[in-house]
Design a protein around this motif. Structure first.
Motif, PDB file in Angstrom:
ATOM      1  N   PHE A 145      28.290  21.128  17.342  1.00  0.00           N
ATOM      2  CA  PHE A 145      28.715  22.086  16.821  1.00  0.00           C
ATOM      3  C   PHE A 145      29.846  22.108  15.781  1.00  0.00           C
ATOM      4  O   PHE A 145      29.660  22.825  14.689  1.00  0.00           O
ATOM      5  N   LEU A 146      30.620  21.225  15.857  1.00  0.00           N
ATOM      6  CA  LEU A 146      31.560  20.885  14.723  1.00  0.00           C
ATOM      7  C   LEU A 146      30.858  20.523  13.627  1.00  0.00           C
ATOM      8  O   LEU A 146      31.403  20.695  12.247  1.00  0.00           O
ATOM      9  N   ARG A 147      29.736  19.844  13.431  1.00  0.00           N
ATOM     10  CA  ARG A 147      29.134  19.319  12.230  1.00  0.00           C
ATOM     11  C   ARG A 147      28.822  20.615  11.519  1.00  0.00           C
ATOM     12  O   ARG A 147      28.490  20.574  10.505  1.00  0.00           O
ATOM     13  N   ALA A 148      28.452  21.639  12.222  1.00  0.00           N
ATOM     14  CA  ALA A 148      27.803  22.871  11.505  1.00  0.00           C
ATOM     15  C   ALA A 148      29.043  24.127  11.214  1.00  0.00           C
ATOM     16  O   ALA A 148      28.290  24.939  10.721  1.00  0.00           O
ATOM     17  N   HIS A 149      30.079  23.718  11.945  1.00  0.00           N
ATOM     18  CA  HIS A 149      30.958  24.889  11.646  1.00  0.00           C
ATOM     19  C   HIS A 149      32.323  24.320  11.328  1.00  0.00           C
ATOM     20  O   HIS A 149      32.978  23.496  11.728  1.00  0.00           O
ATOM     21  N   GLU A 150      32.929  25.201  10.597  1.00  0.00           N
ATOM     22  CA  GLU A 150      34.418  24.955  10.188  1.00  0.00           C
ATOM     23  C   GLU A 150      35.492  25.237  11.329  1.00  0.00           C
ATOM     24  O   GLU A 150      36.563  24.638  11.522  1.00  0.00           O
ATOM     25  N   LEU A 151      35.189  26.271  12.133  1.00  0.00           N
ATOM     26  CA  LEU A 151      36.192  26.785  13.287  1.00  0.00           C
ATOM     27  C   LEU A 151      35.306  26.424  14.472  1.00  0.00           C
ATOM     28  O   LEU A 151      34.289  26.664  14.576  1.00  0.00           O
ATOM     29  N   PRO A 152      35.898  25.866  15.205  1.00  0.00           N
ATOM     30  CA  PRO A 152      37.577  25.767  15.610  1.00  0.00           C
ATOM     31  C   PRO A 152      37.739  24.259  14.608  1.00  0.00           C
ATOM     32  O   PRO A 152      36.757  23.240  14.459  1.00  0.00           O
ATOM     33  N   ARG A 153      38.950  24.297  14.063  1.00  0.00           N
ATOM     34  CA  ARG A 153      39.438  23.110  13.372  1.00  0.00           C
ATOM     35  C   ARG A 153      39.423  22.043  14.091  1.00  0.00           C
ATOM     36  O   ARG A 153      39.232  20.775  13.980  1.00  0.00           O
ATOM     37  N   GLU A 154      40.114  22.198  15.461  1.00  0.00           N
ATOM     38  CA  GLU A 154      40.305  21.062  16.491  1.00  0.00           C
ATOM     39  C   GLU A 154      40.007  21.512  17.822  1.00  0.00           C
ATOM     40  O   GLU A 154      40.378  22.406  18.190  1.00  0.00           O
ATOM     41  N   VAL A 155      39.471  20.609  18.474  1.00  0.00           N
ATOM     42  CA  VAL A 155      38.968  20.639  19.998  1.00  0.00           C
ATOM     43  C   VAL A 155      39.739  19.625  20.609  1.00  0.00           C
ATOM     44  O   VAL A 155      39.512  18.318  20.447  1.00  0.00           O
ATOM     45  N   THR A 156      40.419  20.063  21.554  1.00  0.00           N
ATOM     46  CA  THR A 156      40.805  19.200  22.712  1.00  0.00           C
ATOM     47  C   THR A 156      40.160  19.152  24.019  1.00  0.00           C
ATOM     48  O   THR A 156      40.211  20.156  24.614  1.00  0.00           O
ATOM     49  N   PHE A 157      40.007  18.038  24.461  1.00  0.00           N
ATOM     50  CA  PHE A 157      39.593  18.058  26.031  1.00  0.00           C
ATOM     51  C   PHE A 157      40.881  17.387  26.690  1.00  0.00           C
ATOM     52  O   PHE A 157      41.372  16.475  26.504  1.00  0.00           O
ATOM     53  N   CYS A 158      41.556  18.628  27.473  1.00  0.00           N
ATOM     54  CA  CYS A 158      42.556  18.317  28.381  1.00  0.00           C
ATOM     55  C   CYS A 158      42.204  18.039  29.799  1.00  0.00           C
ATOM     56  O   CYS A 158      41.560  18.775  30.510  1.00  0.00           O
ATOM     57  N   CYS A 159      42.196  16.770  30.120  1.00  0.00           N
ATOM     58  CA  CYS A 159      41.929  16.080  31.372  1.00  0.00           C
ATOM     59  C   CYS A 159      42.930  16.254  32.259  1.00  0.00           C
ATOM     60  O   CYS A 159      44.098  15.790  32.038  1.00  0.00           O
ATOM     61  N   PHE A 160      42.811  16.578  33.470  1.00  0.00           N
ATOM     62  CA  PHE A 160      43.984  16.774  34.771  1.00  0.00           C
ATOM     63  C   PHE A 160      44.175  15.173  34.821  1.00  0.00           C
ATOM     64  O   PHE A 160      45.838  15.225  35.319  1.00  0.00           O
ATOM     65  N   ASP A 161      43.587  14.194  35.017  1.00  0.00           N
ATOM     66  CA  ASP A 161      43.951  12.884  35.259  1.00  0.00           C
ATOM     67  C   ASP A 161      43.969  11.858  34.311  1.00  0.00           C
ATOM     68  O   ASP A 161      42.892  12.179  33.443  1.00  0.00           O
ATOM     69  N   GLU A 162      44.468  10.811  34.372  1.00  0.00           N
ATOM     70  CA  GLU A 162      44.199   9.611  33.406  1.00  0.00           C
ATOM     71  C   GLU A 162      42.766   9.061  33.535  1.00  0.00           C
ATOM     72  O   GLU A 162      42.302   8.667  32.556  1.00  0.00           O
ATOM     73  N   ASP A 163      42.216   9.122  34.700  1.00  0.00           N
ATOM     74  CA  ASP A 163      40.980   8.327  34.662  1.00  0.00           C
ATOM     75  C   ASP A 163      39.986   9.428  33.818  1.00  0.00           C
ATOM     76  O   ASP A 163      38.974   8.980  33.356  1.00  0.00           O
ATOM     77  N   GLU A 164      40.231  10.775  34.107  1.00  0.00           N
ATOM     78  CA  GLU A 164      39.154  11.466  33.278  1.00  0.00           C
ATOM     79  C   GLU A 164      39.325  11.543  31.735  1.00  0.00           C
ATOM     80  O   GLU A 164      38.779  11.285  31.143  1.00  0.00           O
ATOM     81  N   ALA A 165      40.665  11.154  31.255  1.00  0.00           N
ATOM     82  CA  ALA A 165      41.131  10.923  30.018  1.00  0.00           C
ATOM     83  C   ALA A 165      40.623   9.755  29.388  1.00  0.00           C
ATOM     84  O   ALA A 165      39.936   9.936  28.326  1.00  0.00           O
ATOM     85  N   LYS A 166      40.536   8.775  30.241  1.00  0.00           N
ATOM     86  CA  LYS A 166      39.845   7.330  29.818  1.00  0.00           C
ATOM     87  C   LYS A 166      38.550   7.691  29.512  1.00  0.00           C
ATOM     88  O   LYS A 166      37.911   7.120  28.761  1.00  0.00           O
TER      89      LYS A 166
END
Length: 180
Positions: A145-166
């Protein structure tokens, strides 16, 4: 490390999505949009009763789709409610539905001029989606999606725990596989 230029627009954090000051947070919702457990319950609680009032007017949302509301008492001015699939073994179209809820959320953000968007790990809690597969689908959908669109400018993946974030950081760094 991946050299994909979209990686500059994607970040991974570990924490509480309800505390993020972004243009919109995505709610891992159920089809009623009337709250539930996990991320869904936390977002409804943090946003206050006006979110529930607005969600009632939407009359639900089919799996694989998304709806947008105000953020009310949240730091984010908008909530995008994405309904991911319940995992049933992988042969019931779950991957396409999960991918669709990410793309639908991104499309709504784009249409509403939202510059920053945060996703939780959709369908990996009570809906039982295998975490590694869900992570690969999520990052692939966002990159395309980001390759084809300017917005959103930034996407965050908010992971509940550190294992998910890793897991999300490793998938982002690996370059992933193109599922499209």
């Amino acid at each position: 490390m991946s050299s994909d230029p979209t990686n500059d627009r994607i970040r991974v954090v570990q924490g509480d999505i309800t505390s993020l000051a972004v243009g919109a947070i995505v709610n891992a919702a159920n089809e009623t949009l009337l709250g539930g457990g996990g991320v869904d319950g936390a977002i409804h609680k943090a946003a206050g009763p006006k979110l529930m009032e607005e969600c009632r007017t939407l009359e639900g949302c089919p799996t694989g789709q998304a709806r947008i509301t105000g953020g009310y008492d949240l730091p984010a001015p908008h909530v995008i409610h994405a309904v991911g699939p319940r995992y049933q073994g992988g042969s019931s179209g779950e991957a396409a539905l999960l991918r669709s809820c990410y793309l639908e959320s991104l499309t709504l953000a784009n249409q509403h001029g939202i510059e920053t968007l945060a996703f939780p790990c959709i369908s990996t809690g009570i809906f039982g989606y295998p975490k590694d597969e869900a992570c690969a689908i999520a990052i692939d959908a966002v990159r395309i999606f980001l390759r084809a669109h300017e917005l959103p400018r930034e996407v965050t993946f908010c992971c509940f725990d550190e294992d998910e974030a890793k897991r999300y950081r490793a998938e982002l760094d690996s370059g992933g596989i193109e599922l499209a």
